[in-house]
Scaffold this active site. Structure first.
Site, PDB file in Angstrom:
ATOM      1  N   CYS A  49       0.808  -1.225   0.000  1.00 39.68           N
ATOM      2  CA  CYS A  49       0.000   0.000   0.000  1.00 39.68           C
ATOM      3  C   CYS A  49       0.840   1.273   0.000  1.00 39.68           C
ATOM      4  O   CYS A  49       0.325   2.357  -0.279  1.00 39.68           O
ATOM      5  CB  CYS A  49      -0.951  -0.009   1.189  1.00 39.68           C
ATOM      6  SG  CYS A  49      -1.955  -1.512   1.292  1.00 39.68           S
ATOM      7  N   HIS A 106      -3.537   6.957   2.370  1.00 38.01           N
ATOM      8  CA  HIS A 106      -3.960   5.636   1.912  1.00 38.01           C
ATOM      9  C   HIS A 106      -5.315   5.286   2.508  1.00 38.01           C
ATOM     10  O   HIS A 106      -5.525   5.369   3.720  1.00 38.01           O
ATOM     11  CB  HIS A 106      -2.924   4.589   2.316  1.00 38.01           C
ATOM     12  CG  HIS A 106      -3.397   3.183   2.150  1.00 38.01           C
ATOM     13  ND1 HIS A 106      -4.035   2.740   1.010  1.00 38.01           N
ATOM     14  CD2 HIS A 106      -3.333   2.117   2.992  1.00 38.01           C
ATOM     15  CE1 HIS A 106      -4.335   1.456   1.148  1.00 38.01           C
ATOM     16  NE2 HIS A 106      -3.934   1.064   2.338  1.00 38.01           N
ATOM     17  N   ASN A 136     -10.349  -0.445  -0.178  1.00 33.82           N
ATOM     18  CA  ASN A 136      -8.896  -0.413  -0.101  1.00 33.82           C
ATOM     19  C   ASN A 136      -8.330  -0.962  -1.404  1.00 33.82           C
ATOM     20  O   ASN A 136      -8.506  -2.134  -1.718  1.00 33.82           O
ATOM     21  CB  ASN A 136      -8.431  -1.255   1.090  1.00 33.82           C
ATOM     22  CG  ASN A 136      -6.918  -1.256   1.274  1.00 33.82           C
ATOM     23  OD1 ASN A 136      -6.177  -0.899   0.379  1.00 33.82           O
ATOM     24  ND2 ASN A 136      -6.472  -1.696   2.440  1.00 33.82           N
TER      25      ASN A 136
END
Length: 324
Positions: free
Chosen positions: A114, A242, A272
């Protein structure tokens, strides 16, 4: 001083959207359970001919067109991902062919989960300094629907597919992005087994440990970037964080003590998307006019590795140099 500025962005999401209400029909969950714990209301999954490469191409073409940069002017193409269509060739090499970059353009994929897009921004900044062509294409892209188990509701509801792209320009007179990168090696908290492990290649995650890591790493990384840049957090125009979990973001923003209005996200409709998360949100904010030329944008990613990465990205007023 030398560094990169952001010229243009692009993004791509699969057409097929799966809402929480859709998931209620196939697993033991509810819209209330998902939204209250994650802030997610829907996610996009690839279907049919949609794939990692097609998402990257769509996002890249948008960013290049908006930037006015021609393919032959691109010196670096990087793709941050953990779910490419091929182990080899790298997605960046496929883009080189499809988009018409020069054969001596530096093209490769990298995996920092990520945090990958911010890792790639800093890598591009360093590589462009030595390149004859001073424009770079940086992407974050994932097809996480390939690596989630429909029988595990704790992870299946969290992840979506998508791609985001940024065209950047390097100049001697540009400020550094003051990147802060880090890693705390751990193959237990958040992992996807490899092809030789003899088990399904699906996400395994300890949610509580990830939460504890994230709410510590995110604000610490943001503060370190600001300190390195010699500015206060209040001087940052926009935070692009994020989109892992709305609870994590809320908790971290509170610890940072910054205006939550500068930290709004898109997790409600993207979920996500790992390495694609930061560039997709960056593009959405640019297209909405919420990020303007001259703005200072602090991007922070965190995730598997465990990794974290932050950078202060300034938005250019337009092309500021000739690459001949």
């Amino acid at each position: 001083m030398s560094g990169i500025k952001l010229l243009a962005t692009g993004s791509a999401l699969p057409q097929h959207m799966i809402t929480n209400h859709d998931l209620e029909q196939i697993m033991d969950t509810s819209d209330e359970w998902i939204t209250s714990r994650t802030g997610i209301g829907a996610r996009h999954h690839c279907q049919g001919e949609e794939c990692h490469t097609s998402l990257c191409l769509e996002a890249a073409k948008k960013a290049l067109e908006r930037s006015g940069v021609k393919p032959e002017e691109v010196g670096v193409c990087l793709v941050a991902t953990l779910t490419p269509d091929h182990l080899t060739p790298a997605t960046a090499c496929v883009l080189q062919k499809e988009l018409g970059f020069q054969e001596d353009a530096i093209c490769f994929d990298l995996n920092a989960a990520c945090s990958g897009f911010v890792y790639a921004l800093h890598t591009a900044e360093c590589l462009l300094a030595a390149s004859q062509r001073k424009y770079g294409l940086v992407l974050g892209a994932e097809v996480l629907s390939r690596v989630i188990d429909i029988n595990d509701r704790s992870t299946y509801v969290l992840f979506g597919d998508g791609a985001g792209a940024a065209v950047v320009e390097w100049r001697e007179e540009f400020p550094s992005i003051h990147a802060v990168l880090g890693c705390r090696g751990n193959d237990q908290v958040l992992t996807i087994p490899g092809v030789n492990k003899g088990v399904p290649a699906v996400v395994h995650m300890d949610g509580q440990d990830v939460f504890r890591f994230a709410v510590e790493a995110l604000p610490r990384c943001a503060r370190e970037v600001a300190q390195k840049a010699g500015i206060t957090l209040e001087e940052v125009d926009r935070f692009v964080l994020h989109q892992a979990n709305q609870r994590i973001i809320n908790f971290a923003v509170k610890k940072l003590g910054v205006d939550p209005a500068k930290c709004t996200g898109n997790i409600a409709h993207t979920a996500n998307t790992s390495a694609a998360s930061v560039p997709i949100l960056l593009d959405e904010l640019v297209q909405k006019g919420e990020i303007q030329p001259g703005n200072k944008v602090l991007c922070v990613g965190f995730g598997g590795g465990l990794t974290w990465a932050g950078a202060l990205l300034e938005v250019a007023q337009g092309r500021e140099g000739d690459t001949k």
